[in-house]
Write a protein that holds these residues in place. Structure first.
Motif, mmCIF file in Angstrom:
data_model
loop_
_atom_site.group_PDB
_atom_site.id
_atom_site.type_symbol
_atom_site.label_atom_id
_atom_site.label_comp_id
_atom_site.label_asym_id
_atom_site.label_seq_id
_atom_site.Cartn_x
_atom_site.Cartn_y
_atom_site.Cartn_z
ATOM 1 N N LEU A 175 14.276 -3.449 16.820
ATOM 2 C CA LEU A 175 13.862 -4.679 16.153
ATOM 3 C C LEU A 175 12.572 -4.476 15.371
ATOM 4 O O LEU A 175 12.411 -5.031 14.287
ATOM 5 C CB LEU A 175 13.675 -5.803 17.173
ATOM 6 N N HIS A 176 11.661 -3.668 15.912
ATOM 7 C CA HIS A 176 10.405 -3.402 15.211
ATOM 8 C C HIS A 176 10.691 -2.777 13.845
ATOM 9 O O HIS A 176 10.112 -3.168 12.840
ATOM 10 C CB HIS A 176 9.500 -2.491 16.033
ATOM 11 N N GLY A 177 11.601 -1.824 13.810
ATOM 12 C CA GLY A 177 11.957 -1.182 12.548
ATOM 13 C C GLY A 177 12.645 -2.137 11.597
ATOM 14 O O GLY A 177 12.435 -2.099 10.386
ATOM 15 N N LYS A 178 13.468 -3.046 12.132
ATOM 16 C CA LYS A 178 14.212 -3.984 11.297
ATOM 17 C C LYS A 178 13.291 -4.999 10.629
ATOM 18 O O LYS A 178 13.489 -5.361 9.478
ATOM 19 C CB LYS A 178 15.255 -4.710 12.147
ATOM 20 N N PHE A 179 12.266 -5.471 11.340
ATOM 21 C CA PHE A 179 11.396 -6.513 10.826
ATOM 22 C C PHE A 179 10.064 -5.984 10.308
ATOM 23 O O PHE A 179 9.205 -6.764 9.914
ATOM 24 C CB PHE A 179 11.141 -7.575 11.900
ATOM 25 N N GLN A 180 9.916 -4.680 10.276
ATOM 26 C CA GLN A 180 8.672 -4.090 9.790
ATOM 27 C C GLN A 180 8.468 -4.463 8.322
ATOM 28 O O GLN A 180 9.374 -4.396 7.510
ATOM 29 C CB GLN A 180 8.719 -2.573 9.940
ATOM 30 N N GLY A 181 7.279 -4.903 7.996
ATOM 31 C CA GLY A 181 6.961 -5.272 6.633
ATOM 32 C C GLY A 181 7.303 -6.717 6.286
ATOM 33 O O GLY A 181 7.020 -7.171 5.186
ATOM 34 N N MET A 182 7.923 -7.440 7.217
ATOM 35 C CA MET A 182 8.254 -8.842 6.975
ATOM 36 C C MET A 182 7.171 -9.731 7.579
ATOM 37 O O MET A 182 6.526 -9.364 8.556
ATOM 38 C CB MET A 182 9.596 -9.197 7.608
ATOM 39 N N ASP A 183 7.006 -10.909 7.010
ATOM 40 C CA ASP A 183 6.066 -11.883 7.539
ATOM 41 C C ASP A 183 6.792 -12.682 8.623
ATOM 42 O O ASP A 183 7.555 -13.604 8.324
ATOM 43 C CB ASP A 183 5.564 -12.803 6.430
ATOM 44 N N LEU A 184 6.565 -12.312 9.882
ATOM 45 C CA LEU A 184 7.279 -12.952 10.977
ATOM 46 C C LEU A 184 6.928 -14.424 11.113
ATOM 47 O O LEU A 184 7.768 -15.231 11.490
ATOM 48 C CB LEU A 184 7.016 -12.206 12.294
ATOM 49 N N ARG A 185 5.698 -14.795 10.794
ATOM 50 C CA ARG A 185 5.327 -16.220 10.864
ATOM 51 C C ARG A 185 6.190 -17.037 9.904
ATOM 52 O O ARG A 185 6.668 -18.113 10.242
ATOM 53 C CB ARG A 185 3.848 -16.403 10.529
ATOM 54 N N LYS A 186 6.378 -16.502 8.707
ATOM 55 C CA LYS A 186 7.191 -17.202 7.703
ATOM 56 C C LYS A 186 8.644 -17.320 8.187
ATOM 57 O O LYS A 186 9.265 -18.379 8.063
ATOM 58 C CB LYS A 186 7.133 -16.458 6.376
ATOM 59 N N LEU A 187 9.191 -16.235 8.748
ATOM 60 C CA LEU A 187 10.557 -16.271 9.252
ATOM 61 C C LEU A 187 10.714 -17.283 10.375
ATOM 62 O O LEU A 187 11.710 -18.018 10.438
ATOM 63 C CB LEU A 187 10.974 -14.879 9.759
ATOM 64 N N LEU A 188 9.731 -17.356 11.275
ATOM 65 C CA LEU A 188 9.795 -18.303 12.384
ATOM 66 C C LEU A 188 9.678 -19.739 11.904
ATOM 67 O O LEU A 188 10.352 -20.637 12.424
ATOM 68 C CB LEU A 188 8.711 -17.989 13.423
ATOM 69 N N GLU A 189 8.835 -19.973 10.898
ATOM 70 C CA GLU A 189 8.690 -21.333 10.362
ATOM 71 C C GLU A 189 9.967 -21.777 9.654
ATOM 72 O O GLU A 189 10.345 -22.943 9.722
ATOM 73 C CB GLU A 189 7.502 -21.394 9.411
ATOM 74 N N GLU A 190 10.642 -20.869 8.995
ATOM 75 C CA GLU A 190 11.899 -21.209 8.315
ATOM 76 C C GLU A 190 12.978 -21.586 9.318
ATOM 77 O O GLU A 190 13.869 -22.359 9.010
ATOM 78 C CB GLU A 190 12.381 -20.038 7.460
ATOM 79 N N GLY A 191 12.906 -21.030 10.516
ATOM 80 C CA GLY A 191 13.895 -21.308 11.538
ATOM 81 C C GLY A 191 13.734 -22.657 12.204
ATOM 82 O O GLY A 191 14.614 -23.099 12.936
ATOM 83 N N LYS A 192 12.633 -23.338 11.939
ATOM 84 C CA LYS A 192 12.409 -24.652 12.574
ATOM 85 C C LYS A 192 13.252 -25.726 11.971
ATOM 86 O O LYS A 192 13.626 -25.797 10.880
ATOM 87 C CB LYS A 192 10.925 -25.059 12.466
#
Length: 57
Positions: free
Chosen positions: A40-57
């Motif tokens: 998972l670390h390799g898959k999401f590396q370089g992505m803004d996880l905060r943005k992804l989590l906020e989109e999921g709300k």
């Protein structure tokens, strides 16, 4: 499935008193967790996880 041998520095009387199958299952579970975490670390590396989590709300 692969097999490995692990050498432990534990006294014999302690080894005789524990459930080695339980220890084996615990180690297998930890190895699987480590593998998935790295994957998972390799898959999401370089992505803004905060943005992804906020989109999921």
């Amino acid at each position: 499935m692969g097999k490995i041998t692990v050498e432990l520095n534990v006294p014999d009387d302690v080894l005789r008193s524990i459930d080695l199958n339980r220890i084996r299952r615990m180690v297998e579970r930890e190895i699987e967790i480590e593998y998935v975490t790295k994957k998972l670390h390799g898959k999401f590396q370089g992505m803004d996880l905060r943005k992804l989590l906020e989109e999921g709300k």
